[in-house]
Design a protein around this motif. Structure first.
Motif, short mmCIF file in Angstrom:
data_model
loop_
_atom_site.label_atom_id
_atom_site.label_comp_id
_atom_site.label_asym_id
_atom_site.label_seq_id
_atom_site.Cartn_x
_atom_site.Cartn_y
_atom_site.Cartn_z
N ILE A 83 -4.13 -59.73 -1.96
CA ILE A 83 -2.89 -58.98 -2.22
C ILE A 83 -2.47 -58.22 -0.97
O ILE A 83 -1.28 -58.19 -0.60
N THR A 86 -1.03 -60.62 1.47
CA THR A 86 0.26 -61.12 1.01
C THR A 86 1.37 -60.13 1.35
O THR A 86 2.41 -60.50 1.91
N TRP A 410 2.17 -65.48 3.83
CA TRP A 410 1.94 -64.74 2.60
C TRP A 410 1.62 -65.67 1.43
O TRP A 410 1.02 -65.25 0.43
N LEU A 414 -1.38 -65.36 -1.57
CA LEU A 414 -0.79 -65.22 -2.91
C LEU A 414 -1.30 -66.31 -3.84
O LEU A 414 -1.68 -66.04 -4.99
#
Length: 519
Positions: A83, A86, A410, A414
């Motif tokens: 996270i 990301t 990203w 993710l």
């Protein structure tokens, strides 16, 4: 142009004055130092990521070696690093057009790097306060370090095509040596942190010692990496004028957004194979970057200690230095395309096998293979890009190159988080980097690098670095010293190189490699 029958590309370098030679050497040194300082500063995450992961697992009420089904802030602790990456890479990708616009449309390329550098040093130093009470705040700060690193990297890469006119021999050597120096710098940093940690009694694997090593890493990395970056940007790398000054009424921010689209459309029209290379690069660079984050979480899930995870990364770094040193031979021997495709195939194969490993010792052994791949992939992909950049658009294309490397970065963490949250297994999360490496491989397999280079050769007289002083606008080629000659055009020269490649010469024709290379 007049050249000898057996003259190599390196012999076609323009004639430089002594002052230009000194400037060229100084900027090559600066380019290398900027990469070393940036790599050392980024490597503080080597210790910080493990500490944040352990602290998050403890905050969720689990032990690091347990199979934790609990959540923290609504997510599994093992999803935290994904996270964080990301968010960081998404923010960096959004700001990328602005960075590219500053580099291309203002004379502040170096000032952008300096500003990002000092902000990064400030944030990196502040992260030394990581603890059980501050780990979440520190993880949020990590988002902004990605953006600072991107600004510095974009500024550095804008110099890449300008530091030498010889993109077939000298540039691969510069890139390989630069990467080797970066990896050696990381090793020196890790060695210093380990020594200091042991001297201060922080060499065990309990959460207190893991956190203390992270603090030491932040301090050492900030001081060492920051000092090297300051030297690079203040002493060695020189300023550059705006390549395309802004017109009255234009803003830097909006120009950057519109310029990305305009540049890509122009590239697709005039240099379509360069555009396709950047699309492939977007996929496999996202996978290469994301794999590191996935690896830390996966090794922790297998039950490796914090020190073992650090040693895994360090072993990979050592082997990366070997790979970087060897990469200087790959491009002249196999060509850019085959070199990149080979290392991407190796990444996929290693990841597939790694997913089925349950033994900690066997899992640790993959550090050797992954390390070599990491050492090879960066210099060869940079060499490939630099060889496809038209003259006069170095900063513009450097921005697009870095944006391509960030635009999907990203997506891998993710997808890793989604797979981890839905399956409850970190192992399935490894499908994320494997998928993106595979997509990049197949896109790259459709590119003919010989055809891609032909229109670029006609623009070399527009290059702005001192390495290109003395280029002849009339012939669009560097001026060479007279020699016993035969007359040939640039097209005949390319054909001659292809003929020599077919007969076992040192230069290799970059023909399409089979899709199964290295698989």
């Amino acid at each position: 142009m007049a050249v000898g029958a057996d003259v190599e590309q390196a012999d076609l370098a323009p004639i430089l004055s002594e002052e230009d030679k000194r400037t060229k050497r100084r900027e090559i040194i600066g380019f290398k130092l900027a990469g070393v300082g940036r790599s050392i500063s980024f490597s503080t995450a080597l210790f910080l990521a493990v500490a944040i992961l352990r602290l998050a697992i403890k905050a969720a009420g689990c032990n690091y070696d347990d199979d934790c089904d609990k959540t923290i802030y609504g997510f599994r602790p093992t999803s935290l690093l994904g996270i964080m990456n990301t968010c960081g890479t998404f923010l960096a990708a959004c700001l990328m057009p602005l960075f590219g616009s500053v580099i291309d449309h203002t004379p502040h390329r170096r000032e952008l790097a300096k500003s990002a550098m000092y902000l990064f040093i400030l944030i990196n130093g502040a992260q030394a306060m990581v603890s059980m009470d501050t780990w979440f705040f520190v993880s949020i700060m990590q988002v902004f370090t990605n953006t600072c690193l991107l600004a510095m990297q974009t500024s550095q890469f804008a110099y890449m095509s300008e530091i030498t006119a010889d993109h077939e021999n000298e540039l691969p050597r510069i890139m390989a040596v630069a990467r080797a120096y970066e990896l050696i710098g990381v090793l020196v940093f890790a060695f210093l942190v380990t020594v200091v940690a042991r001297r201060t009694g922080s060499g065990d694997d309990n959460i207190g010692d893991v956190t203390q090593r992270a603090r030491i890493g932040q301090i050492v990395g900030t001081l060492l990496g920051g000092s090297i970056m300051i030297a690079a940007w203040h002493v060695y790398l020189g300023p550059r004028p705006a390549l395309h000054p802004l017109q009255r009424g234009e803003s830097v921010c909006m120009k950057g957004i519109s310029q990305l689209g305009t540049t890509f459309v122009q590239m697709q029209r005039d240099f379509p194979l360069t555009a396709r290379f950047l699309i492939a690069f977007a996929f496999f660079e996202a996978a290469t970057t994301g794999l590191l984050t996935c690896s830390v979480t996966y090794l922790n899930e297998l039950g490796l200690s914090g020190q073992d995870i650090v040693f895994f990364i360090l072993t990979s770094t050592c082997m990366g230095a070997v790979g970087a040193a060897g990469s200087r031979r790959l491009v002249p021997l196999f060509g850019v395309k085959r070199s990149i495709m080979g290392v991407l195939a190796a990444f996929v194969l290693l990841t597939v096998v790694w997913m089925f490993v349950s033994s900690r010792r066997v899992a640790f052994g993959f550090a050797f293979g992954f390390g070599i791949c990491y050492g090879v992939v960066h210099p060869v992909q940079r060499t490939g890009f630099a060889s496809l950049v038209p003259g006069g658009q170095e900063a513009e294309y450097a921005g697009l190159f870095t944006f391509s490397g960030m635009v999907l970065s990203w997506a891998v963490p993710l997808l890793f988080v989604v797979l981890n949250e839905t399956t409850g297994s970190v192992t399935f999360g490894l499908f994320a980097p494997m998928l993106f490496h595979t997509i990049g491989f197949f896109i790259l397999s459709t590119i003919d690098f010989d055809a891609a280079r032909e229109p670029v050769l006609l623009t070399l007289d527009r290059r702005g670095g001192v390495a290109f002083h003395g280029c002849s606008p009339a012939e669009n080629e560097p001026i060479a010293e007279p020699a016993p000659t035969i007359e040939m055009t640039a097209t005949q020269d390319l054909q001659n190189r292809d003929d020599r490649s077919a007969s076992g010469g040192a230069l290799v024709k970059h023909e399409a490699a089979p899709a199964a290379v290295g698989m």
